[in-house]
Write an enzyme that holds these catalytic residues in place. Structure first.
Site: not given
Ligand SMILES: *Cc1c(COP(=O)(O)O)cnc(C)c1O
Length: 373
Positions: A184
């Site tokens: 992210k």
């Molecule tokens: C990455 C992501 C998640 C989950 O995030 P985590 O921290 O890995 O649990 C949820 N929704 C979207 C749209 C994502 O891209």
């Protein structure tokens, strides 16, 4: 000339952050402590003073938040058909039903009108996703929620640093959930945070995050609910603090790279292939609708051909109602034509802050070389 493999994303951890992590590891207190408190305070300040609680993932955070909002068996939560499956999974894990709506082709976002059309008497929460860091119509979402007596829980996993009409996502609205997964815009390796308006959510979130424990003044514990275990570590928080310091720079760099992709590709491809730009976009990804017909290739073959040229592409995401579990729950991807088309055609081009302009050119050259003239 053999250039190193270019992955579709890569985290950027600086030396100062690495030194901070080492200091935490040597300091004797490595799990939840002062660094977690400092990260939550820094996020709160960034988000205009909102309540912020961190946790081990956005998935855990969204599940905790929906539970705290009272979502359970018999309830429905509206979720876009184009998102990462976690958005829908957390709803189903609570015994509630994820109700899918289609998205717009270029923005990949669901509109308030699409959500409104899916409301039933059981709808409790709207879960918009700011896809790839482009804000949804938040005025429309909040207006619809207010008119219908619903809550809005934003899946803001892509949207740390995203602005809507100049205001940071997570600085207004009911609840926003950020992900700090390694891919992210900022990371704590694994991790996430909730930002929310109602201080009454703090107690249930803290209980759910740590065993349901409450303490009296003398430090004796009691168990208030059968809580879970989602607390972030100080080691992870030290990474997050180093990332947050650079987030605005990261996102500016992402934006420049995205504009370069658009400038390079615009002349050669149907504008519908390119992701919709917009003010305040955090450019978590650069998703392209691959011109498979023009290429005369399957997506798998296209990804393999790019890989041969040293370039990694991602798929974000398969259409969620097309997944086996959701088909089994009665959903049919054909009812979500845009999400189904995106799911079948999308590829994410490499996009991360440490990329050079020449890396964008390399991706575009490889892609254009594959296109028949
Ligand atoms: C990455 C992501 C998640 C989950 O995030 P985590 O921290 O890995 O649990 C949820 N929704 C979207 C749209 C994502 O891209």
């Amino acid at each position: 000339m053999n250039l190193p493999f270019l992955p579709f994303t890569r985290p950027a951890i600086d030396e100062e952050t690495i030194a901070d992590v080492i200091a935490v590891l040597k300091g004797g207190w490595i799990t939840t402590g002062p660094k977690v408190a400092a990260l939550e305070a820094a996020l709160s300040e960034y988000l205009g003073g909102r309540a912020v609680r961190s946790m081990t993932s956005a998935t855990g955070g969204m599940e905790m938040a929906l539970k705290a909002l009272g979502v359970g068996p018999g309830d429905e939560v509206i979720v876009p058909a184009m998102t990462f499956a976690a958005s829908a999974n957390v709803v189903e894990r609570l015994g509630a039903r994820a109700v899918f709506v289609d998205v717009e082709l270029r923005s990949r976002n669901a509109t308030p009108a699409a959500m409104e059309a899916a409301l039933t008497a059981r709808t409790k929460v709207l879960m918009p996703v700011h896809f790839s860091g482009l804000s949804v119509d938040m005025d429309g979402m909040l207006e619809l929620a207010a008119r219908q007596g619903l809550r809005v829980m934003e899946d803001a996993a892509h949207a740390i640093g995203t602005r809507y009409k100049g205001r940071l996502i997570g600085s207004f609205g009911d609840v926003a959930s950020f992900s700090f997964h390694a891919n992210k815009n900022m990371t704590t390796i694994e991790g996430g945070a909730l930002s929310y308006a109602d201080p009454a959510l703090t107690r249930p979130l803290e209980r759910e995050r740590f065993h349901g424990i409450v303490k009296d003044a003398a430090g004796n514990i009691d168990i208030e609910t059968a809580g879970g275990k989602f607390n972030l570590t100080d080691v992870a928080a030290a990474v997050g603090l180093g990332q947050l310091r650079r987030l605005e720079d990261f996102n500016r760099r992402r934006e420049l790279l995205a504009s370069r992709y658009a400038a390079r590709l615009e002349a050669h491809v149907d504008p519908e292939w390119l992701p919709l730009p917009g003010d305040g976009h955090s450019w978590h990804m650069y998703p392209l609708l691959a011109p498979l017909t023009q290429l005369g290739m399957t997506r798998d073959a296209f990804i393999a051909a790019m890989r041969e040229r040293g370039i990694g592409l991602g798929i974000h995401y398969p259409c969620v109602p097309a997944m086996r579990y959701y088909r089994g729950r009665g959903w049919n991807p054909a009812d979500f034509p845009n999400a189904a088309r995106i799911g079948a055609q999308t590829v994410s081009l490499p996009l991360f802050p440490a990329m050079a302009d020449s890396d964008v050119d390399r991706v575009c050259d490889a892609l254009l070389e594959l296109l028949p003239r």
